[in-house]
Scaffold this active site. Structure first.
Site, PDB file in Angstrom:
ATOM      1  N   TYR A  48       0.844  -1.207   0.000  1.00 23.04           N
ATOM      2  CA  TYR A  48       0.000   0.000   0.000  1.00 23.04           C
ATOM      3  C   TYR A  48       0.875   1.251   0.000  1.00 23.04           C
ATOM      4  CZ  TYR A  48      -4.219  -2.726   1.199  1.00 23.04           C
ATOM      5  OH  TYR A  48      -5.261  -3.597   1.205  1.00 23.04           O
ATOM      6  N   HIS A  49       1.882   1.265  -0.831  1.00 21.99           N
ATOM      7  CA  HIS A  49       2.701   2.469  -0.931  1.00 21.99           C
ATOM      8  C   HIS A  49       3.463   2.459  -2.254  1.00 21.99           C
ATOM      9  CE1 HIS A  49       5.465  -0.501   1.063  1.00 21.99           C
ATOM     10  NE2 HIS A  49       6.216  -0.084   0.063  1.00 21.99           N
ATOM     11  N   ALA A  50       4.082   3.594  -2.538  1.00 21.02           N
ATOM     12  CA  ALA A  50       5.004   3.712  -3.676  1.00 21.02           C
ATOM     13  C   ALA A  50       6.307   4.285  -3.128  1.00 21.02           C
ATOM     14  CB  ALA A  50       4.421   4.633  -4.738  1.00 21.02           C
ATOM     15  N   ARG A  95       2.432  -0.406  -5.024  1.00 21.83           N
ATOM     16  CA  ARG A  95       2.475  -1.866  -4.962  1.00 21.83           C
ATOM     17  C   ARG A  95       1.696  -2.408  -3.777  1.00 21.83           C
ATOM     18  NH1 ARG A  95       7.954  -0.854  -3.951  1.00 21.83           N
ATOM     19  NH2 ARG A  95       7.491   0.620  -5.599  1.00 21.83           N
TER      20      ARG A  95
END
Ligand code: T46
Length: 144
Positions: A48-50, A95
């Site tokens: 839950y991040h980039a 992702r």
């Protein structure tokens, strides 16, 4: 959106298999960090991040899992289930990792040391951030 999956060379003989990964040979960047996750609880979704600049290669060296990639325009799901396959995840790419088998070990080779300021953990912020790079992201793409 294209996805780059590397197929590494296994060195097999009657004793079994061995995969060796060298920076700038098998991996397209200098490897500054290796980490791995295991014992992932059923139903868990990680990520839950980039990242603003981090590049990584994800290898599910045991078991299986799925990776959802999102460049802010398109999404793609990539199953990882072979210990000789690596998924390249560029910077500016949201992702999520999920569907881990109970025996899954997901190893990550990273181009940078751990730096929390490189993370974008809010999806709206990611969309704003990646808008400036959308041409680059679409162009650099990933091949699958
Ligand atoms: C990514 C995906 C694929 C550290 O102390 N050092 C490290 O190098 C890492 C990666 C994590 N941590 C600590 C920070 C948190 O307290 O370990 C804990 C779990 O990290 P996080 O919640 O960021 O884990 P994931 O699975 O959501 O994401 C990780 C990576 O952080 C990230 O860069 O791309 O795997």
């Amino acid at each position: 959106m294209q996805v780059i999956k590397y197929v590494f060379q296994p060195h097999g003989d009657e004793r079994g298999q061995l995969v060796a990964l060298e920076e700038f040979k098998d991996i397209p960047f200098k490897i500054k960090r290796v980490y791995y996750m295991y014992d992932t609880a059923e139903g868990v979704i990680r990520g839950y991040h980039a990242h603003k600049s981090l590049e990584q290669i994800l290898v599910c060296i045991h078991g299986s899992c799925k990776i959802r990639l999102d460049n802010g325009v398109e999404k793609k799901i990539v199953p990882l289930e072979k210990p000789y396959e690596g998924l390249y995840v560029a910077n500016n790419m949201w992702r999520e990792m999920y569907d881990f088998s109970v025996d899954a070990v997901l190893m990550v080779l990273a181009s940078e040391i751990y730096d929390e300021t490189d993370y974008i953990r809010n999806y709206d912020e990611f969309l704003k951030f990646t808008k400036n790079f959308s041409d680059t992201v679409a162009a650099q793409g990933i091949i699958l």
